[in-house]
Design a protein around this motif. Structure first.
Motif, PDB file in Angstrom:
ATOM      1  N   SER A 148       0.859  -1.187   0.000  1.00 31.20           N
ATOM      2  CA  SER A 148       0.000   0.000   0.000  1.00 31.20           C
ATOM      3  C   SER A 148       0.893   1.234   0.000  1.00 31.20           C
ATOM      4  CB  SER A 148      -0.893  -0.009   1.239  1.00 31.20           C
ATOM      5  OG  SER A 148      -0.108   0.084   2.422  1.00 31.20           O
ATOM      6  N   GLU A 149       0.262   2.404   0.039  1.00 33.61           N
ATOM      7  CA  GLU A 149       1.019   3.651   0.089  1.00 33.61           C
ATOM      8  C   GLU A 149       1.839   3.737   1.362  1.00 33.61           C
ATOM      9  OE1 GLU A 149       1.524   5.876  -2.221  1.00 33.61           O
ATOM     10  OE2 GLU A 149       0.378   4.574  -3.547  1.00 33.61           O
ATOM     11  N   GLN A 150       1.323   3.185   2.444  1.00 31.00           N
ATOM     12  CA  GLN A 150       2.085   3.169   3.694  1.00 31.00           C
ATOM     13  C   GLN A 150       3.375   2.354   3.530  1.00 31.00           C
ATOM     14  OE1 GLN A 150       0.213   1.182   7.000  1.00 31.00           O
ATOM     15  NE2 GLN A 150       1.416   2.291   8.523  1.00 31.00           N
ATOM     16  N   CYS A 151       3.286   1.231   2.808  1.00 26.50           N
ATOM     17  CA  CYS A 151       4.470   0.397   2.587  1.00 26.50           C
ATOM     18  C   CYS A 151       5.526   1.154   1.787  1.00 26.50           C
ATOM     19  CB  CYS A 151       4.080  -0.874   1.851  1.00 26.50           C
ATOM     20  SG  CYS A 151       2.894  -1.921   2.730  1.00 26.50           S
ATOM     21  N   ARG A 152       5.092   1.950   0.826  1.00 24.42           N
ATOM     22  CA  ARG A 152       6.031   2.669  -0.036  1.00 24.42           C
ATOM     23  C   ARG A 152       6.605   3.920   0.627  1.00 24.42           C
ATOM     24  NH1 ARG A 152       1.749   1.009  -3.367  1.00 24.42           N
ATOM     25  NH2 ARG A 152       2.401  -0.548  -4.929  1.00 24.42           N
ATOM     26  N   GLY A 153       6.036   4.330   1.759  1.00 21.29           N
ATOM     27  CA  GLY A 153       6.506   5.544   2.415  1.00 21.29           C
ATOM     28  C   GLY A 153       7.186   5.318   3.752  1.00 21.29           C
ATOM     29  N   GLU A 154       6.835   4.222   4.459  1.00 13.34           N
ATOM     30  CA  GLU A 154       7.392   3.962   5.787  1.00 13.34           C
ATOM     31  C   GLU A 154       7.979   2.563   5.837  1.00 13.34           C
ATOM     32  OE1 GLU A 154       4.900   5.056   9.175  1.00 13.34           O
ATOM     33  OE2 GLU A 154       3.455   5.889   7.748  1.00 13.34           O
ATOM     34  N   HIS A 205       1.373  -5.240   6.354  1.00 10.64           N
ATOM     35  CA  HIS A 205       0.214  -6.065   6.013  1.00 10.64           C
ATOM     36  C   HIS A 205       0.621  -7.530   6.025  1.00 10.64           C
ATOM     37  CE1 HIS A 205      -1.688  -2.337   4.853  1.00 10.64           C
ATOM     38  NE2 HIS A 205      -0.695  -2.091   3.991  1.00 10.64           N
ATOM     39  N   PRO A 206       0.898  -8.093   7.207  1.00  7.53           N
ATOM     40  CA  PRO A 206       1.313  -9.494   7.271  1.00  7.53           C
ATOM     41  C   PRO A 206       0.212 -10.431   6.777  1.00  7.53           C
ATOM     42  CG  PRO A 206       0.848  -8.652   9.463  1.00  7.53           C
ATOM     43  CD  PRO A 206       0.813  -7.479   8.546  1.00  7.53           C
ATOM     44  N   VAL A 207       0.637 -11.547   6.189  1.00  5.51           N
ATOM     45  CA  VAL A 207      -0.301 -12.520   5.653  1.00  5.51           C
ATOM     46  C   VAL A 207      -1.050 -13.194   6.797  1.00  5.51           C
ATOM     47  CG1 VAL A 207      -0.513 -14.627   4.275  1.00  5.51           C
ATOM     48  CG2 VAL A 207       1.190 -12.889   3.669  1.00  5.51           C
ATOM     49  N   VAL A 208      -2.352 -13.376   6.627  1.00  9.61           N
ATOM     50  CA  VAL A 208      -3.153 -14.111   7.610  1.00  9.61           C
ATOM     51  C   VAL A 208      -2.990 -15.584   7.300  1.00  9.61           C
ATOM     52  CG1 VAL A 208      -5.448 -14.502   8.535  1.00  9.61           C
ATOM     53  CG2 VAL A 208      -4.780 -12.214   7.807  1.00  9.61           C
TER      54      VAL A 208
END
Length: 632
Positions: free
Chosen positions: A593-599, A616-619
């Motif tokens: 997500s955008e959070q992954c690409r920024g933090e 976003h860890p896999v369930v």
């Protein structure tokens, strides 16, 4: 152009390099301007001042015609240096042609050339020069040809050796397969790659040519009257050594200084373009990590917190290992997995204190059996690491000295760190070879590394680590290039070592299956960081990082459809010097997500000795079961 400028700057940074450059520049300037400035006084005949000693008017005295010796020494620099450089150029050209001839000529003709060069190299250079001087006759031209041809065999041998080292490389083989002619391969692929060492040796050889030329002129078979060089002036001055020593001292000192200038320049050039390159200056060093405040884990054999490994580059400092934290306990086997370039081997080398300058290792804590590795003096660490830490390298072929017997190489560690005698250390080495199941260990100990098979060399490498009392064995890809049967034998041997000695094992591998079958815990590394740390028994059911799941998914098993292509992880890992903002795996992750690409996510504990760095860890199946159980 930038590379040449960098080479020039590197040469003048050291005092020796600066002195060599200044001295050679002064000699060249003297050769250019001396005949113009002092040509007339050097040739002026004064019958009233014949064979005078040193005075204010004549610093080195005068010769048999009253000519000033000092001015003649200065003027002779042009002819002396010019002839030396000319002879060197001739020797380099002829030597290069002879050295590269086997690469161009048919095999039989090439062997004849090689045999001729080998015979010529067996004779001293000065003896060859005298032989050629007799053939070409006395005089300047004959002396130049004699010295040039006398130095050619050594350059030919050097060129042959360098050409052979390049000719076996893959890109040369690819050019041959593509149908490129031998001459074009020589000009495009071989000579450009051996030019630097040839230039370095030519520079050093110029000094030898200068001495040889002076020797021939001194003997009267070099430069002839009315011309004169330093060797001829030295011969004339030697006749008056008892009445005017300065007449011989002047030209002799000139030969020494000029030869020294060539040799120092060549040595400095070798230091710049060879293996002794000065460390690059790329600004301030990376900031060290703050020292950890918490108490150390007294049960840990190895405790690592915020480990970073940095190397200088043209753009600044590159950090391929960034913020790695983990611990290894006695008797525990920890596997480290990840793609090439993820930082696995660098982490192991940093722990072993094998990162060499200009690399820099920093950490908030790097403790081995309670000893801080970064602050303890090197002398104290040698014994500790030599006896308590064993390193099994990826390629045992390059880890053993090919010129020494296996037994002596194993015994060296016991002699160095345990103070055992030569005989007792060798007996211990034989016992260790027996312990790692090397058959006929006493006979094998007297053999060389090339007489061992790949699996046997790897066992011997493990035996070398057992010469002390290892608390930790670091195995860096110990099964690479081994067939599956030998792989299993090596892994069983490591498991046996762990069981017998209670040593901790740190196993580095690309193969997540090997790690899952061998270790207790798995560290998954990506782009220089640990992205997941979990027990092996939860690897297949509870791995939560998308990268870990991707590594598991691309491993084929017996149920894999053979008609479908093998699974791959799309994309490629980022370069250490061009890491993206945020999570380094985001560009290859389906859940990004955008959070992954920024933090960049932190490595956080999720329970059950399980840490993961993911937004976003896999369930997993295990997570669903726990959720369902809680709902009921």
């Amino acid at each position: 152009m930038a590379r040449r400028r960098a080479t020039a700057m590197a040469m003048v940074r050291t005092p020796l390099g600066a002195s060599a450059v200044v001295l050679l520049t002064a000699m060249i300037a003297l050769a250019v301007f001396a005949p113009v400035l002092w040509g007339e006084p050097a040739a002026a005949i004064d019958t009233d001042a014949i064979q005078q000693g040193p005075s204010a008017d004549h610093l080195l005295g005068t010769d048999a015609l009253g000519r000033d010796i000092f001015y003649r020494v200065l003027v002779a620099s042009r002819l002396s240096l010019g002839l030396a450089l000319g002879a060197t150029l001739l020797g380099v050209v002829v030597g290069t042609l002879l050295g590269t001839a086997p690469s161009v000529l048919p095999r039989r003709a090439g062997r004849l050339v090689t045999a001729g060069v080998n015979i010529a190299v067996a004779f001293p250079g000065l003896l060859l020069a005298l032989f050629f001087a007799v053939i070409f006759g006395v005089g300047t031209t004959g002396a130049m040809l004699a010295i040039g041809l006398a130095t050619a065999p050594s350059f030919a041998r050097l060129t042959q050796t360098l050409s052979a080292s390049v000719a076996g490389l893959d890109y040369v083989a690819a050019a041959r397969i593509a149908g490129v002619s031998r001459i074009r391969i020589l000009l495009r692929h071989i000579l450009p790659n051996i030019a630097e060492p040839l230039v370095v040796n030519a520079t050093i050889g110029a000094g030898a040519s200068l001495l040889a030329f002076a020797g021939l002129s001194f003997l009267g078979i070099g430069v002839q009257a009315p011309s004169y060089d330093w060797g001829r002036l030295l011969g004339e001055g030697l006749n008056r050594i008892y009445t005017n020593p300065a007449a011989a001292l002047g030209p002799g000192l000139a030969v020494v200084v000029a030869g020294l200038a060539f040799n120092l320049f060549g040595e400095t050039l070798a230091a710049v373009v060879g293996q002794r390159k000065p460390e690059p200056r790329v600004g301030v060093l990376p900031e060290p990590a703050p020292i950890a405040d918490g108490p150390a884990d007294s049960d840990a054999v190895l405790q690592v917190e915020d480990l970073r490994v940095s190397f200088p580059s043209a753009a600044g400092w590159t950090t391929p290992v960034r913020g790695v934290s983990f611990s290894v306990h006695a008797g525990e086997a920890v596997g480290v997995v990840g793609e090439s370039g993820s930082g696995k081997s660098l982490t192991a080398l940093a722990v072993s204190r094998l990162i060499e300058s200009p690399g820099v290792v920093t950490a908030a804590r790097l403790d081995f059996i309670g000893v801080p590795l970064l602050s303890t003096p090197e002398r104290e660490l040698r014994t500790l690491l030599g006896t308590s830490l064993a390193m099994v390298f990826q390629d045992p072929t390059t880890s053993f000295n090919p010129t020494r017997r296996i037994g002596r190489q194993l015994a060296e560690a016991a002699e160095e760190h345990q103070g055992l005698s030569r005989g007792k250390a060798l007996a211990l080495a034989v016992r260790k070879l027996q312990a790692v199941r090397v058959p006929a260990a006493e006979r094998r100990a007297r053999q060389y590394p090339h007489e061992f098979s790949g699996g046997m060399r790897q066992r011997a490498m493990i035996g070398m680590g057992l010469m002390g009392t290892p608390k930790l064995v670091i195995a860096d890809e110990p099964t690479t290039a081994l067939d599956v049967t030998v792989q299993r034998q090596v892994l069983r041997l490591l498991a046996q070592v762990r069981s017998d000695t209670q040593a901790a094992i740190m196993l580095i591998s690309h193969d997540i299956t090997i790690v899952s079958q061998t270790c207790d815990r798995v560290l998954v590394m990506y782009a220089g960081r640990i992205v997941e740390d979990l027990p092996v028994d939860r690897l297949h059911t509870a791995a939560r990082h998308p990268y870990t799941r991707a590594l598991l998914d691309v491993v084929p098993d017996l149920d894999t459809d053979r008609h479908q292509p093998l699974g791959v992880i799309p994309g490629r890992p980022p370069e250490p010097g061009h890491l993206p903002a945020g999570c380094a795996f985001a560009a290859r992750c389906a859940f990004a997500s955008e959070q992954c690409r920024g933090e960049d996510p932190l490595l956080l504990d999720v329970g059950g000795s399980h840490r993961v760095a993911c937004w976003h860890p896999v369930v997993t199946v295990e997570d669903r079961a726990l959720t369902a159980g809680g709902a009921r």
